[in-house]
Design a protein around this motif. Structure first.
Motif, short mmCIF file in Angstrom:
data_model
loop_
_atom_site.label_atom_id
_atom_site.label_comp_id
_atom_site.label_asym_id
_atom_site.label_seq_id
_atom_site.Cartn_x
_atom_site.Cartn_y
_atom_site.Cartn_z
N ASP A 1 -0.28 6.91 1.20
CA ASP A 1 -1.80 7.58 1.29
C ASP A 1 -2.60 7.58 -0.49
O ASP A 1 -2.17 6.92 -0.86
CB ASP A 1 -1.93 9.62 1.61
CG ASP A 1 -0.72 9.95 1.07
OD1 ASP A 1 -0.31 9.29 -0.61
OD2 ASP A 1 0.06 10.97 1.35
N TRP B 1 -3.91 -2.04 3.99
CA TRP B 1 -4.64 -1.83 2.97
C TRP B 1 -6.12 -1.12 3.81
O TRP B 1 -6.37 -0.12 3.40
CB TRP B 1 -5.23 -2.88 1.95
CG TRP B 1 -3.99 -2.15 0.38
CD1 TRP B 1 -3.10 -2.98 0.52
CD2 TRP B 1 -4.09 -1.16 -0.36
NE1 TRP B 1 -2.61 -2.08 -1.14
CE2 TRP B 1 -2.93 -1.55 -1.20
CE3 TRP B 1 -4.74 0.49 -0.28
CZ2 TRP B 1 -2.90 -0.52 -2.49
CZ3 TRP B 1 -4.54 1.08 -1.41
CH2 TRP B 1 -3.94 0.80 -2.53
N PRO C 1 0.98 -1.30 -0.27
CA PRO C 1 -0.17 -0.01 -0.18
C PRO C 1 0.47 1.09 0.10
O PRO C 1 2.04 1.15 0.21
CB PRO C 1 -0.76 0.08 1.27
CG PRO C 1 0.06 -1.00 1.94
CD PRO C 1 0.52 -2.24 1.86
N LEU D 1 -5.44 1.54 5.95
CA LEU D 1 -5.56 2.73 5.29
C LEU D 1 -6.61 3.53 4.54
O LEU D 1 -6.82 5.28 4.75
CB LEU D 1 -4.55 2.53 3.30
CG LEU D 1 -4.50 3.78 2.47
CD1 LEU D 1 -3.29 4.70 3.37
CD2 LEU D 1 -3.61 3.45 1.93
#
Length: 175
Positions: free
Chosen positions: A12, A146, A9, A149
């Motif tokens: 951002d 992920w 990932p 995130l």
């Protein structure tokens, strides 16, 4: 159909937007799209680029047409990424269910997620990779990252020293 690829990932969603923008607006074949992703996103090899292309498609950020892959007219918002993960990525439902059962005192670790999904790893993945367990444990780590995130998970340190292998997760507050 849920897809297996889960790339590392980004930091951002702005960085995810860069990956999406590397997919062409005019349809291109897989080789062209992978070459473009490699070049624009500094990816190490074609397989990594191919994984990103499949992942972006699962998130609804790229589309496969009869003429090849094309960038979707969609923004990588947290809501879109959450929905794409939930509906398009293998073992996300299992991860979300396990996160609901986790607590700060007993967080879900990548090893826990791997153990919960081990028997469902596709047979051909086991057969073609002698080190498939390590690969799928690492996939579990990336998948949990992920989910964190986009606030479907929250990272907590299971190890007081904060070692990466000691990281665990609990359910996040995203809907």
């Amino acid at each position: 159909m849920r897809l297996k690829p889960v790339p590392e990932p980004p930091a951002d969603l702005d960085r995810l937007r860069e990956y999406q923008r590397a997919v062409p607006l005019v349809p291109g074949d897989t080789d062209d799209c992978c070459a473009r992703l490699r070049r624009r996103c500094d990816l190490p090899d074609r397989q990594t680029a191919n994984d990103w292309l499949a992942f972006l498609r699962a998130l609804g950020l790229a589309e496969e047409t009869s003429r090849g892959f094309v960038r979707a007219d969609a923004e990588p918002t947290p809501e879109r990424v959450r929905e794409g993960l939930r509906t398009g990525i293998l073992f996300v439902p299992e991860a979300l269910a396990a996160l609901d059962e986790a607590s700060p005192d007993d967080p879900l670790t990548p090893d826990d997620l791997f153990a919960a999904t081990r028997d469902a790893v596709p047979r051909h993945d086991r057969a073609r990779d002698p080190d498939w367990e390590a690969a799928w444990r690492d996939r579990a780590r990336r998948l949990l990252a992920w989910l964190a995130l986009v606030d479907l998970a929250v990272r907590v340190d299971a190890d007081p020293d904060g070692a990466a292998e000691g990281a665990g997760y609990v359910a996040g507050d995203a809907p």
